[in-house]
Write an enzyme that holds these catalytic residues in place. Structure first.
Site, PDB file in Angstrom:
ATOM      1  N   TYR A   6       0.812  -1.214   0.000  1.00 54.27           N
ATOM      2  CA  TYR A   6       0.000   0.000   0.000  1.00 54.27           C
ATOM      3  C   TYR A   6       0.852   1.274   0.000  1.00 54.27           C
ATOM      4  O   TYR A   6       0.845   2.045  -0.968  1.00 54.27           O
ATOM      5  CB  TYR A   6      -0.942  -0.031   1.204  1.00 54.27           C
ATOM      6  CG  TYR A   6      -1.760   1.217   1.423  1.00 54.27           C
ATOM      7  CD1 TYR A   6      -2.369   1.884   0.358  1.00 54.27           C
ATOM      8  CD2 TYR A   6      -1.924   1.739   2.705  1.00 54.27           C
ATOM      9  CE1 TYR A   6      -3.122   3.027   0.569  1.00 54.27           C
ATOM     10  CE2 TYR A   6      -2.685   2.875   2.932  1.00 54.27           C
ATOM     11  CZ  TYR A   6      -3.278   3.520   1.858  1.00 54.27           C
ATOM     12  OH  TYR A   6      -4.022   4.648   2.066  1.00 54.27           O
ATOM     13  N   ILE A   7       1.624   1.480   1.065  1.00 54.03           N
ATOM     14  CA  ILE A   7       2.416   2.703   1.145  1.00 54.03           C
ATOM     15  C   ILE A   7       3.596   2.652   0.177  1.00 54.03           C
ATOM     16  O   ILE A   7       3.909   3.636  -0.499  1.00 54.03           O
ATOM     17  CB  ILE A   7       2.892   2.939   2.587  1.00 54.03           C
ATOM     18  CG1 ILE A   7       1.681   3.110   3.515  1.00 54.03           C
ATOM     19  CG2 ILE A   7       3.786   4.175   2.674  1.00 54.03           C
ATOM     20  CD1 ILE A   7       2.025   3.176   4.981  1.00 54.03           C
ATOM     21  N   GLY A  44       1.729  -7.674  -0.883  1.00 55.65           N
ATOM     22  CA  GLY A  44       1.805  -6.779  -2.027  1.00 55.65           C
ATOM     23  C   GLY A  44       1.008  -7.313  -3.208  1.00 55.65           C
ATOM     24  O   GLY A  44       0.543  -8.454  -3.210  1.00 55.65           O
ATOM     25  N   ALA A  47       8.245  -3.189   4.527  1.00 53.51           N
ATOM     26  CA  ALA A  47       7.893  -4.609   4.421  1.00 53.51           C
ATOM     27  C   ALA A  47       7.556  -5.281   5.739  1.00 53.51           C
ATOM     28  O   ALA A  47       7.733  -6.491   5.877  1.00 53.51           O
ATOM     29  CB  ALA A  47       9.035  -5.360   3.729  1.00 53.51           C
ATOM     30  N   ASN A  80       9.872 -11.692  10.885  1.00 54.67           N
ATOM     31  CA  ASN A  80       9.840 -10.810   9.722  1.00 54.67           C
ATOM     32  C   ASN A  80      10.294  -9.393  10.064  1.00 54.67           C
ATOM     33  O   ASN A  80      11.157  -8.821   9.387  1.00 54.67           O
ATOM     34  CB  ASN A  80       8.433 -10.749   9.129  1.00 54.67           C
ATOM     35  CG  ASN A  80       8.374  -9.875   7.888  1.00 54.67           C
ATOM     36  OD1 ASN A  80       8.798 -10.280   6.810  1.00 54.67           O
ATOM     37  ND2 ASN A  80       7.860  -8.664   8.026  1.00 54.67           N
ATOM     38  N   THR A 105       6.297   3.449  13.341  1.00 55.81           N
ATOM     39  CA  THR A 105       4.888   3.590  13.699  1.00 55.81           C
ATOM     40  C   THR A 105       4.731   4.336  15.022  1.00 55.81           C
ATOM     41  O   THR A 105       5.607   4.267  15.901  1.00 55.81           O
ATOM     42  CB  THR A 105       4.228   2.201  13.838  1.00 55.81           C
ATOM     43  OG1 THR A 105       2.906   2.354  14.371  1.00 55.81           O
ATOM     44  CG2 THR A 105       5.012   1.302  14.773  1.00 55.81           C
ATOM     45  N   TYR A 154       3.734  -5.874  17.773  1.00 61.66           N
ATOM     46  CA  TYR A 154       3.973  -5.096  16.552  1.00 61.66           C
ATOM     47  C   TYR A 154       4.770  -3.828  16.876  1.00 61.66           C
ATOM     48  O   TYR A 154       5.815  -3.555  16.274  1.00 61.66           O
ATOM     49  CB  TYR A 154       2.651  -4.738  15.879  1.00 61.66           C
ATOM     50  CG  TYR A 154       2.800  -3.663  14.835  1.00 61.66           C
ATOM     51  CD1 TYR A 154       3.585  -3.870  13.699  1.00 61.66           C
ATOM     52  CD2 TYR A 154       2.171  -2.422  14.979  1.00 61.66           C
ATOM     53  CE1 TYR A 154       3.736  -2.880  12.745  1.00 61.66           C
ATOM     54  CE2 TYR A 154       2.309  -1.432  14.031  1.00 61.66           C
ATOM     55  CZ  TYR A 154       3.101  -1.657  12.915  1.00 61.66           C
ATOM     56  OH  TYR A 154       3.251  -0.664  11.976  1.00 61.66           O
ATOM     57  N   GLY A 209      -7.156  -1.659  25.114  1.00 58.67           N
ATOM     58  CA  GLY A 209      -5.936  -1.016  24.630  1.00 58.67           C
ATOM     59  C   GLY A 209      -6.146   0.138  23.686  1.00 58.67           C
ATOM     60  O   GLY A 209      -5.163   0.717  23.203  1.00 58.67           O
TER      61      GLY A 209
END
Length: 329
Positions: free
Chosen positions: A11-12, A36, A74, A92, A117, A141, A284
């Site tokens: 997307y980005i 992707g 990624a 990853n 992020t 994350y 959260g």
């Protein structure tokens, strides 16, 4: 400049490839196509299908394409999945990314732009969020992103790596010509979910909580157009020429929008009703998250083109209206 865009079919990343071309650079895309899409690739741009953690493969691409700078888009980014399957995220987002950085240093490629992020801040101590607030992620994350931020600082000190890490808020919207846009499976982002609810492609939208200490009781979030994000990444290139440079920027508009305001914006742009139902709060979810992007504006000359939510939603609506099946059509 020859720029390797890892995750450039996502997307980005795909939007950033377009902005690189417009700015006169030569992008090269590397993507494993797990999330992707071939349909998001820009025609004529070199594309390599493979994994960022495959050192031999990445090394060959760096040499063959004479890469001068690497951009990283990624990561796996589903917060809930990171809680239930943290190893997937650590392998990853951390292990593979460290292998990428090791390969870059071995090939003497020492400029790196990292997609981070606002989740590294966890539940912030104050609003708006500035770059110097304490970072305390509340999910794997956000922790994996912070782990790489810390690794980048160490590599800058030890090996002269120059890097910029951009902490995103809520990326949204689509290309103005509606040729590429947001197509996730599963989709978790509010704007495409609201659009799909309006068009009947999904059931009624769930609004998680209406009793927050906000003007209308629903959560406030900072939505920033994907092209505006991309332009900030390119604006930092000239600041990475000095070995050992380490830069951190928050990217958001600073104008928070509530869930109900998103619903009203989708209804106004589309002319359709967004069916929704109230649901209990999610654990959260902070009442508000929005950025102070003064640093990016001051140091990079970053100017937000899409500075109101309706302009962002309008680009998203055109993409989803013209491509109801995403890239599958």
């Amino acid at each position: 400049m020859n720029v390797l865009v890892i995750g450039g079919a996502g997307y980005i990343g795909s939007h950033c490839v377009r902005q690189l071309v417009a700015a006169g650079h030569r992008p090269v895309v590397l993507d494993n196509l797990v999330f992707g899409h071939r349909g998001a690739l820009t025609k004529g741009i070199p594309f390599y299908e493979g994994d960022l953690g495959d050192s031999a493969f990445v090394g060959e691409v760096l040499e063959k394409e004479q890469i001068e700078l690497v951009m990283h888009f990624a990561a796996f980014a589903y917060v809930g999945e990171s809680v239930t399957n943290p190893l997937k995220y650590y392998f990853n987002n951390v292990v593979a990314t460290l292998r990428l950085l090791e390969t870059m240093l071995a090939k003497d490629v020492k400029r790196f732009v990292f997609s981070s992020t606002c989740a590294t801040f966890g539940i912030p101590q104050s609003m708006p969020i500035t770059e110097d607030l304490p970072q305390a992620p509340i999910n794997p994350y956000g922790q994996t992103k912070l782990d790489i931020e810390n690794a980048l600082k160490a590599l800058a000190h030890a090996h002269g790596l120059s890097f910029a890490a951009f902490r995103y808020f809520n990326a949204a919207g689509a290309a103005e010509d509606a040729t590429i846009g947001e197509a996730h499976d599963p989709e978790t982002h509010l704007i495409p979910l609201a659009i799909d609810a309006a068009t009947g492609r999904r059931p009624a939208l769930k609004v998680f909580g209406d009793d927050y200490p906000t003007p209308d009781g629903t959560c406030l979030r900072d939505y920033v157009h994907v092209d505006d994000l991309s332009r900030a990444h390119i604006a930092v290139f000239d600041k990475l020429n000095e070995p050992g440079t380490g830069l951190f920027y928050n990217l958001g508009t600073g104008n928070p929008t509530s869930v109900l305001e998103i619903i009203r914006a989708v209804e106004k742009v589309s002319g359709k009703t967004v069916p929704y139902e109230m649901a209990p709060r999610r654990a959260g979810d902070p009442p508000a998250l929005y950025a102070d992007s003064t640093k990016a504006k001051t140091e990079l000359g970053w100017v937000v083109k899409f500075n109101d939510i309706e302009s962002i939603v309008e680009t998203a609506w055109r993409w989803h209206h013209q491509h109801p099946e995403g890239y599958a059509d």
